[in-house]
Design an enzyme around this catalytic site. Structure first.
Site, PDB file in Angstrom:
ATOM      1  N   GLU A  97      35.539  40.099  37.100  1.00  0.00           N
ATOM      2  CA  GLU A  97      36.260  41.061  37.959  1.00  0.00           C
ATOM      3  C   GLU A  97      37.647  41.323  37.402  1.00  0.00           C
ATOM      4  O   GLU A  97      38.636  41.359  38.141  1.00  0.00           O
ATOM      5  CB  GLU A  97      36.363  40.517  39.398  1.00  0.00           C
ATOM      6  CG  GLU A  97      35.018  40.166  40.001  1.00  0.00           C
ATOM      7  CD  GLU A  97      35.098  39.638  41.440  1.00  0.00           C
ATOM      8  OE1 GLU A  97      36.162  39.752  42.075  1.00  0.00           O
ATOM      9  OE2 GLU A  97      34.079  39.108  41.918  1.00  0.00           O
ATOM     10  N   ASP A 137      41.132  42.400  36.323  1.00  0.00           N
ATOM     11  CA  ASP A 137      42.192  43.389  36.513  1.00  0.00           C
ATOM     12  C   ASP A 137      43.520  42.698  36.227  1.00  0.00           C
ATOM     13  O   ASP A 137      43.630  41.478  36.320  1.00  0.00           O
ATOM     14  CB  ASP A 137      42.172  44.084  37.887  1.00  0.00           C
ATOM     15  CG  ASP A 137      41.967  43.165  39.079  1.00  0.00           C
ATOM     16  OD1 ASP A 137      42.353  41.980  39.009  1.00  0.00           O
ATOM     17  OD2 ASP A 137      41.431  43.644  40.100  1.00  0.00           O
ATOM     18  N   HIS A 181      41.420  37.795  38.194  1.00  0.00           N
ATOM     19  CA  HIS A 181      42.431  38.675  38.799  1.00  0.00           C
ATOM     20  C   HIS A 181      43.784  38.085  38.402  1.00  0.00           C
ATOM     21  O   HIS A 181      44.282  37.158  39.049  1.00  0.00           O
ATOM     22  CB  HIS A 181      42.279  38.715  40.318  1.00  0.00           C
ATOM     23  CG  HIS A 181      40.947  39.230  40.769  1.00  0.00           C
ATOM     24  ND1 HIS A 181      40.549  40.537  40.562  1.00  0.00           N
ATOM     25  CD2 HIS A 181      39.908  38.626  41.399  1.00  0.00           C
ATOM     26  CE1 HIS A 181      39.331  40.711  41.064  1.00  0.00           C
ATOM     27  NE2 HIS A 181      38.910  39.571  41.572  1.00  0.00           N
ATOM     28  N   ASN A 196      30.388  32.164  40.645  1.00  0.00           N
ATOM     29  CA  ASN A 196      31.536  33.053  40.415  1.00  0.00           C
ATOM     30  C   ASN A 196      32.733  32.623  41.263  1.00  0.00           C
ATOM     31  O   ASN A 196      32.567  32.310  42.449  1.00  0.00           O
ATOM     32  CB  ASN A 196      31.109  34.488  40.812  1.00  0.00           C
ATOM     33  CG  ASN A 196      32.036  35.571  40.310  1.00  0.00           C
ATOM     34  OD1 ASN A 196      32.299  35.648  39.115  1.00  0.00           O
ATOM     35  ND2 ASN A 196      32.527  36.420  41.213  1.00  0.00           N
ATOM     36  N   ASN A 233      29.471  32.984  45.493  1.00  0.00           N
ATOM     37  CA  ASN A 233      30.826  33.437  45.180  1.00  0.00           C
ATOM     38  C   ASN A 233      31.838  32.601  45.968  1.00  0.00           C
ATOM     39  O   ASN A 233      31.682  32.441  47.182  1.00  0.00           O
ATOM     40  CB  ASN A 233      30.927  34.923  45.599  1.00  0.00           C
ATOM     41  CG  ASN A 233      32.150  35.647  45.065  1.00  0.00           C
ATOM     42  OD1 ASN A 233      32.657  35.319  43.992  1.00  0.00           O
ATOM     43  ND2 ASN A 233      32.608  36.655  45.803  1.00  0.00           N
ATOM     44  N   GLU A 234      32.810  32.027  45.271  1.00  0.00           N
ATOM     45  CA  GLU A 234      33.994  31.429  45.917  1.00  0.00           C
ATOM     46  C   GLU A 234      33.683  30.263  46.858  1.00  0.00           C
ATOM     47  O   GLU A 234      34.184  30.211  47.981  1.00  0.00           O
ATOM     48  CB  GLU A 234      34.787  32.512  46.665  1.00  0.00           C
ATOM     49  CG  GLU A 234      35.194  33.677  45.780  1.00  0.00           C
ATOM     50  CD  GLU A 234      35.982  34.757  46.547  1.00  0.00           C
ATOM     51  OE1 GLU A 234      36.063  34.686  47.775  1.00  0.00           O
ATOM     52  OE2 GLU A 234      36.511  35.661  45.877  1.00  0.00           O
TER      53      GLU A 234
HETATM   54  C1  XIL Z   1      36.586  43.535  47.074  1.00  0.00           C
HETATM   55  C2  XIL Z   1      36.270  45.011  46.989  1.00  0.00           C
HETATM   56  O1  XIL Z   1      36.732  45.517  45.758  1.00  0.00           O
HETATM   57  C3  XIL Z   1      36.952  45.731  48.128  1.00  0.00           C
HETATM   58  O2  XIL Z   1      36.562  47.105  48.139  1.00  0.00           O
HETATM   59  C4  XIL Z   1      36.559  45.080  49.454  1.00  0.00           C
HETATM   60  O3  XIL Z   1      37.289  45.669  50.508  1.00  0.00           O
HETATM   61  C5  XIL Z   1      36.837  43.585  49.435  1.00  0.00           C
HETATM   62  O4  XIL Z   1      36.174  43.018  48.319  1.00  0.00           O
HETATM   63  N1  XIL Z   1      36.616  38.974  44.834  1.00  0.00           N
HETATM   64  C6  XIL Z   1      35.315  39.410  44.898  1.00  0.00           C
HETATM   65  C7  XIL Z   1      35.028  40.833  45.199  1.00  0.00           C
HETATM   66  O5  XIL Z   1      34.377  38.653  44.576  1.00  0.00           O
HETATM   67  O6  XIL Z   1      33.824  40.999  45.902  1.00  0.00           O
HETATM   68  C8  XIL Z   1      36.165  41.469  45.960  1.00  0.00           C
HETATM   69  O7  XIL Z   1      35.882  42.862  46.063  1.00  0.00           O
HETATM   70  C9  XIL Z   1      37.479  41.221  45.273  1.00  0.00           C
HETATM   71  C10 XIL Z   1      37.760  39.753  45.195  1.00  0.00           C
END
Ligand code: XIL
Length: 353
Positions: free
Chosen positions: A260, A262, A231, A195, A148-149
């Site tokens: 993810e 939103d 996001h 991801n 991730n990232e």
């Molecule tokens: C976030 C969670 O939703 C929170 O509850 C936690 O405090 C921090 O992580 N990118 C990601 C996720 O890959 O794992 C993150 O999730 C949001 C950003």
């Protein structure tokens, strides 16, 4: 999109069956406000199981939750979630085997004395976790975010602090391919994803990911797909940019997930004093959700759809409230578990409207 059509009785999972992909939701476990096993949140369970095809643990399958101390694996909470998912006919996507985020890197890894030691810790972490779920819940964890990232927005590998990667600092980019190889060896069936965020708009960052994928394919490093965290806000990035980015990954023959999703309505905090989502903004958000789901259907051929997952069930527990430091309303359900206009936007896109 027809604004008058009513979708309240339709479920997301009834619509995805013919579309070739799971619609998922991130859920909380012990330690999270939206822990679906907390008695106060029991009603969330029936909404998740009746609406969705798949769940992702919002936190409890991350590095420090599953291996807080070296070889001290703590699977109880994750096992409870995966068991619950299996019982309720939901699939699971695993998130995430490697993530640099400081609060998730176990201390024993941060304190690793040298690269080879850290690499063997990562190998053991991935091998143990992926085989645990493949062995105990065959076919249930259908895919993993392996790394991730790993990239910065400028396309360089995440390296220096702050927000740097201890993994890159000690191992260079080799930790990424090693992670994919170890995950594949532990479960030959699960789909393996890279991801990241901002790849739906930063062509520089997306191109860096795609160059990595090309390199992996040339050298037979296993990778199945790319996850777009997605996001986004109501207006940025524009929908054609999103669609083109999804299509660029699909053109590589890879699976594509929106991992993810939103839609922030107040990224700059200008309506921070509001206590409810006004109907004008809710309608814009409905259109935005519709357009993103439609872009996914248009850009990604059926066989390459790994699915869409929203990052949380109800607005009140969205991570964005903490991240942005003020109230947000980025998801599909109100806190009382009723559907928002955003939900209808998704339904209508799934219906081809
Ligand atoms: C976030 C969670 O939703 C929170 O509850 C936690 O405090 C921090 O992580 N990118 C990601 C996720 O890959 O794992 C993150 O999730 C949001 C950003």
């Amino acid at each position: 999109m027809s604004s008058s059509s009513s979708s309240s009785s339709v479920t997301l999972k009834s619509l995805t069956a013919t579309l070739g992909f799971p619609f998922g939701v991130a859920v909380g476990g012990p330690g999270d406000g939206d822990n679906i096993f907390a008695p106060a949140n029991a009603a969330m369970q029936s909404v998740v199981s009746s609406q969705f095809d798949l769940v992702v643990a919002g936190n409890i399958m991350k590095m420090s939750y599953l291996e807080p101390t070296q070889n001290g694996f703590t699977f109880t909470d994750a096992d409870n979630l995966v068991t619950w998912a299996q019982t309720n006919h939901l699939l699971v996507h695993g998130h995430t085997l490697i993530w640099h985020s400081a609060y998730q890197v176990p201390t024993f890894m941060s304190n690793a004395p040298d690269g080879p030691t850290l690499q063997s810790m990562l190998d053991n972490h991935i091998q143990t976790i992926v085989s645990h779920f493949a062995t105990n819940f065959p076919g249930e964890v259908v895919s993993w975010d392996v790394v991730n990232e790993a990239f910065n927005d400028d396309g360089s590998y995440r390296n220096a602090d702050p927000n740097g990667s201890i993994f890159y600092q000690k191992l260079g980019s080799a930790y990424i391919e090693n992670a994919f190889k170890t995950a594949r060896a532990a479960d030959s069936n699960a789909k393996l994803y890279y991801n990241d965020y901002n790849i739906e708009w930063s062509t520089t960052k997306l191109n860096a990911v795609l160059a990595m994928v090309d390199d992996f394919k040339n050298r037979n490093i296993p990778i199945d797909g790319v996850g777009f965290q997605m996001h986004v806000s109501l207006t940025f990035p524009d929908i054609n940019t999103i669609k083109n980015s999804l299509a660029a990954v699909a053109a590589k023959g890879l699976m594509v997930r929106i991992s993810e999703l939103d839609v922030a309505v107040d990224q700059n905090g200008s309506i921070a004093n509001e206590t409810t989502l006004d109907s004008t903004t809710a309608a814009l958000q409905k259109q935005r959700y519709h357009d993103i789901v439609k872009a996914y259907l248009d850009a990604v051929p059926l066989a390459q759809r790994g699915g869409i997952t929203v990052w949380g069930l109800v607005d009140g527990y969205s991570w964005l409230t903490g991240f942005e430091g003020h109230p947000e309303w980025p998801l599909l359900f109100n806190n009382d578990l009723t559907t928002k206009p955003a939900f209808d936007g998704v339904v209508q896109a799934l219906q081809g409207l």
